[in-house]
Design a protein around this motif. Sequence first.
Motif, PDB file in Angstrom:
ATOM      1  N   HIS A  93     -26.062   3.720   6.138  1.00  0.00           N
ATOM      2  CA  HIS A  93     -24.855   2.925   5.975  1.00  0.00           C
ATOM      3  C   HIS A  93     -25.186   1.525   5.467  1.00  0.00           C
ATOM      4  CE1 HIS A  93     -26.182   2.280  10.156  1.00  0.00           C
ATOM      5  NE2 HIS A  93     -25.538   1.115  10.150  1.00  0.00           N
ATOM      6  N   ILE A  94     -24.183   0.951   4.818  1.00  0.00           N
ATOM      7  CA  ILE A  94     -24.265  -0.398   4.272  1.00  0.00           C
ATOM      8  C   ILE A  94     -23.162  -1.212   4.930  1.00  0.00           C
ATOM      9  CG2 ILE A  94     -23.944  -1.806   2.194  1.00  0.00           C
ATOM     10  CD1 ILE A  94     -24.889   0.616   0.554  1.00  0.00           C
ATOM     11  N   HIS A  95     -23.492  -2.419   5.355  1.00  0.00           N
ATOM     12  CA  HIS A  95     -22.495  -3.355   5.862  1.00  0.00           C
ATOM     13  C   HIS A  95     -22.036  -4.236   4.698  1.00  0.00           C
ATOM     14  CE1 HIS A  95     -23.365  -2.926  10.275  1.00  0.00           C
ATOM     15  NE2 HIS A  95     -24.514  -2.485   9.791  1.00  0.00           N
ATOM     16  N   LEU A  96     -20.742  -4.340   4.489  1.00  0.00           N
ATOM     17  CA  LEU A  96     -20.164  -5.297   3.549  1.00  0.00           C
ATOM     18  C   LEU A  96     -19.453  -6.344   4.398  1.00  0.00           C
ATOM     19  CD1 LEU A  96     -18.647  -2.914   0.846  1.00  0.00           C
ATOM     20  CD2 LEU A  96     -20.851  -4.095   0.805  1.00  0.00           C
ATOM     21  N   ILE A  97     -19.937  -7.584   4.335  1.00  0.00           N
ATOM     22  CA  ILE A  97     -19.444  -8.622   5.234  1.00  0.00           C
ATOM     23  C   ILE A  97     -18.931  -9.802   4.422  1.00  0.00           C
ATOM     24  CG2 ILE A  97     -20.037 -10.132   7.170  1.00  0.00           C
ATOM     25  CD1 ILE A  97     -22.496  -8.189   7.602  1.00  0.00           C
ATOM     26  N   PRO A  98     -17.614 -10.064   4.488  1.00  0.00           N
ATOM     27  CA  PRO A  98     -17.099 -11.252   3.814  1.00  0.00           C
ATOM     28  C   PRO A  98     -17.665 -12.499   4.483  1.00  0.00           C
ATOM     29  CG  PRO A  98     -15.300  -9.840   4.628  1.00  0.00           C
ATOM     30  CD  PRO A  98     -16.577  -9.316   5.182  1.00  0.00           C
ATOM     31  N   ILE A  99     -18.262 -13.387   3.684  1.00  0.00           N
ATOM     32  CA  ILE A  99     -18.914 -14.564   4.255  1.00  0.00           C
ATOM     33  C   ILE A  99     -18.456 -15.854   3.584  1.00  0.00           C
ATOM     34  CG2 ILE A  99     -20.951 -13.286   4.997  1.00  0.00           C
ATOM     35  CD1 ILE A  99     -22.465 -14.540   2.606  1.00  0.00           C
ATOM     36  N   ARG A 100     -18.514 -16.907   4.371  1.00  0.00           N
ATOM     37  CA  ARG A 100     -18.301 -18.267   3.864  1.00  0.00           C
ATOM     38  C   ARG A 100     -19.629 -19.026   3.889  1.00  0.00           C
ATOM     39  NH1 ARG A 100     -12.876 -18.693   7.209  1.00  0.00           N
ATOM     40  NH2 ARG A 100     -11.521 -17.645   5.730  1.00  0.00           N
ATOM     41  N   SER A 101     -20.548 -18.584   4.768  1.00  0.00           N
ATOM     42  CA  SER A 101     -21.889 -19.178   4.841  1.00  0.00           C
ATOM     43  C   SER A 101     -22.857 -18.093   5.311  1.00  0.00           C
ATOM     44  CB  SER A 101     -21.913 -20.358   5.806  1.00  0.00           C
ATOM     45  OG  SER A 101     -21.906 -19.915   7.146  1.00  0.00           O
ATOM     46  N   GLU A 102     -24.130 -18.364   5.164  1.00  0.00           N
ATOM     47  CA  GLU A 102     -25.143 -17.405   5.596  1.00  0.00           C
ATOM     48  C   GLU A 102     -25.105 -17.158   7.098  1.00  0.00           C
ATOM     49  OE1 GLU A 102     -28.890 -18.687   4.018  1.00  0.00           O
ATOM     50  OE2 GLU A 102     -28.265 -18.268   1.960  1.00  0.00           O
ATOM     51  N   ALA A 103     -24.607 -18.116   7.857  1.00  0.00           N
ATOM     52  CA  ALA A 103     -24.506 -17.951   9.306  1.00  0.00           C
ATOM     53  C   ALA A 103     -23.578 -16.790   9.680  1.00  0.00           C
ATOM     54  CB  ALA A 103     -24.010 -19.239   9.952  1.00  0.00           C
ATOM     55  N   ASP A 104     -22.676 -16.428   8.783  1.00  0.00           N
ATOM     56  CA  ASP A 104     -21.751 -15.323   9.050  1.00  0.00           C
ATOM     57  C   ASP A 104     -22.462 -13.970   9.135  1.00  0.00           C
ATOM     58  OD1 ASP A 104     -19.539 -17.015   9.121  1.00  0.00           O
ATOM     59  OD2 ASP A 104     -19.078 -16.717   6.990  1.00  0.00           O
ATOM     60  N   VAL A 105     -23.720 -13.918   8.711  1.00  0.00           N
ATOM     61  CA  VAL A 105     -24.463 -12.652   8.698  1.00  0.00           C
ATOM     62  C   VAL A 105     -25.473 -12.572   9.838  1.00  0.00           C
ATOM     63  CG1 VAL A 105     -25.762 -11.061   7.217  1.00  0.00           C
ATOM     64  CG2 VAL A 105     -24.169 -12.630   6.183  1.00  0.00           C
ATOM     65  N   ASP A 106     -25.327 -13.397  10.819  1.00  0.00           N
ATOM     66  CA  ASP A 106     -26.223 -13.385  11.974  1.00  0.00           C
ATOM     67  C   ASP A 106     -25.734 -12.334  12.979  1.00  0.00           C
ATOM     68  OD1 ASP A 106     -27.787 -13.813  14.201  1.00  0.00           O
ATOM     69  OD2 ASP A 106     -27.430 -15.982  14.285  1.00  0.00           O
ATOM     70  N   PHE A 107     -26.415 -11.214  13.038  1.00  0.00           N
ATOM     71  CA  PHE A 107     -26.006 -10.111  13.903  1.00  0.00           C
ATOM     72  C   PHE A 107     -26.242 -10.404  15.386  1.00  0.00           C
ATOM     73  CE2 PHE A 107     -25.651  -7.941   9.972  1.00  0.00           C
ATOM     74  CZ  PHE A 107     -24.800  -6.868  10.184  1.00  0.00           C
ATOM     75  N   ARG A 108     -26.922 -11.504  15.692  1.00  0.00           N
ATOM     76  CA  ARG A 108     -27.143 -11.871  17.091  1.00  0.00           C
ATOM     77  C   ARG A 108     -25.955 -12.621  17.683  1.00  0.00           C
ATOM     78  NH1 ARG A 108     -32.495 -14.902  15.716  1.00  0.00           N
ATOM     79  NH2 ARG A 108     -31.002 -15.484  14.138  1.00  0.00           N
ATOM     80  N   ARG A 109     -25.080 -13.131  16.823  1.00  0.00           N
ATOM     81  CA  ARG A 109     -23.951 -13.905  17.345  1.00  0.00           C
ATOM     82  C   ARG A 109     -22.862 -12.979  17.872  1.00  0.00           C
ATOM     83  NH1 ARG A 109     -19.618 -15.558  13.741  1.00  0.00           N
ATOM     84  NH2 ARG A 109     -19.668 -14.230  11.909  1.00  0.00           N
ATOM     85  N   GLU A 110     -21.960 -13.548  18.625  1.00  0.00           N
ATOM     86  CA  GLU A 110     -20.882 -12.769  19.224  1.00  0.00           C
ATOM     87  C   GLU A 110     -19.985 -12.180  18.149  1.00  0.00           C
ATOM     88  OE1 GLU A 110     -17.268 -13.421  22.432  1.00  0.00           O
ATOM     89  OE2 GLU A 110     -18.921 -14.847  22.358  1.00  0.00           O
ATOM     90  N   LYS A 111     -19.655 -10.921  18.337  1.00  0.00           N
ATOM     91  CA  LYS A 111     -18.784 -10.233  17.390  1.00  0.00           C
ATOM     92  C   LYS A 111     -17.337 -10.627  17.647  1.00  0.00           C
ATOM     93  CE  LYS A 111     -22.384  -7.733  16.097  1.00  0.00           C
ATOM     94  NZ  LYS A 111     -23.483  -8.318  16.782  1.00  0.00           N
ATOM     95  N   LEU A 112     -16.505 -10.441  16.629  1.00  0.00           N
ATOM     96  CA  LEU A 112     -15.081 -10.690  16.805  1.00  0.00           C
ATOM     97  C   LEU A 112     -14.497  -9.612  17.708  1.00  0.00           C
ATOM     98  CD1 LEU A 112     -13.925 -11.460  13.140  1.00  0.00           C
ATOM     99  CD2 LEU A 112     -14.558 -13.082  14.934  1.00  0.00           C
ATOM    100  N   SER A 113     -13.505  -9.975  18.456  1.00  0.00           N
ATOM    101  CA  SER A 113     -12.795  -9.012  19.297  1.00  0.00           C
ATOM    102  C   SER A 113     -11.381  -8.885  18.732  1.00  0.00           C
ATOM    103  CB  SER A 113     -12.766  -9.500  20.744  1.00  0.00           C
ATOM    104  OG  SER A 113     -12.070  -8.568  21.546  1.00  0.00           O
ATOM    105  N   LEU A 114     -11.156  -7.839  17.952  1.00  0.00           N
ATOM    106  CA  LEU A 114      -9.870  -7.637  17.293  1.00  0.00           C
ATOM    107  C   LEU A 114      -9.141  -6.455  17.920  1.00  0.00           C
ATOM    108  CD1 LEU A 114     -11.030  -8.082  13.587  1.00  0.00           C
ATOM    109  CD2 LEU A 114      -9.969  -9.790  15.061  1.00  0.00           C
ATOM    110  N   SER A 115      -7.855  -6.606  18.075  1.00  0.00           N
ATOM    111  CA  SER A 115      -7.040  -5.524  18.635  1.00  0.00           C
ATOM    112  C   SER A 115      -6.920  -4.395  17.616  1.00  0.00           C
ATOM    113  CB  SER A 115      -5.641  -6.048  18.964  1.00  0.00           C
ATOM    114  OG  SER A 115      -4.943  -6.351  17.759  1.00  0.00           O
ATOM    115  N   PRO A 116      -6.576  -3.195  18.071  1.00  0.00           N
ATOM    116  CA  PRO A 116      -6.322  -2.096  17.129  1.00  0.00           C
ATOM    117  C   PRO A 116      -5.261  -2.477  16.089  1.00  0.00           C
ATOM    118  CG  PRO A 116      -6.492  -1.239  19.350  1.00  0.00           C
ATOM    119  CD  PRO A 116      -6.491  -2.738  19.463  1.00  0.00           C
ATOM    120  N   GLU A 117      -4.258  -3.225  16.506  1.00  0.00           N
ATOM    121  CA  GLU A 117      -3.207  -3.636  15.572  1.00  0.00           C
ATOM    122  C   GLU A 117      -3.763  -4.582  14.506  1.00  0.00           C
ATOM    123  OE1 GLU A 117      -1.660  -2.197  19.301  1.00  0.00           O
ATOM    124  OE2 GLU A 117      -2.919  -3.960  18.990  1.00  0.00           O
ATOM    125  N   ALA A 118      -4.633  -5.491  14.908  1.00  0.00           N
ATOM    126  CA  ALA A 118      -5.241  -6.423  13.949  1.00  0.00           C
ATOM    127  C   ALA A 118      -6.143  -5.672  12.974  1.00  0.00           C
ATOM    128  CB  ALA A 118      -6.026  -7.505  14.680  1.00  0.00           C
TER     129      ALA A 118
END
Length: 128
Positions: A93-118
């Motif tokens: 698999h490939i991850h496609l990640i919309p980024i504004r900075s390189e920090a957005d690709v840090d897999f150690r940081r907390e993930k977003l918590s989005l509802s099923p509706e979001a």
Amino acid sequence: MASIFSRIIAGEIPSYKVDEDANYYAFLDINPLTEGHTLVVPKQEVDYLFDLDDRTLAGMMLFAKRVARKIERQIECKRVAVVVLGLEVPHAHIHLIPIRSEADVDFRREKLSLSPEALQAIADKLNR
């Protein structure tokens, strides 16, 4: 036993589909780093990306490009990062990640918590 991604492709497990063709499937990561974080997988179950035959790998990258263009049109970002990592699912698999900075690709940081509706709203936006 089929991987979780194969089960998603087969419709046994629900997903937030972004795109699909005869050979590949793209869906939102349910533990995203950023809004619009998408996984691209081949429908052929192969554990490691570089074990795919050349034709499948090349086709997957072209499919990922198509998906990335959809993301760029609908999600505010500077670029769409392409990341290949992950030992947790034995399915290439490939991850496609919309980024504004390189920090957005840090897999150690907390993930977003989005509802099923979001998540569904993001998938709908990407499918326009």
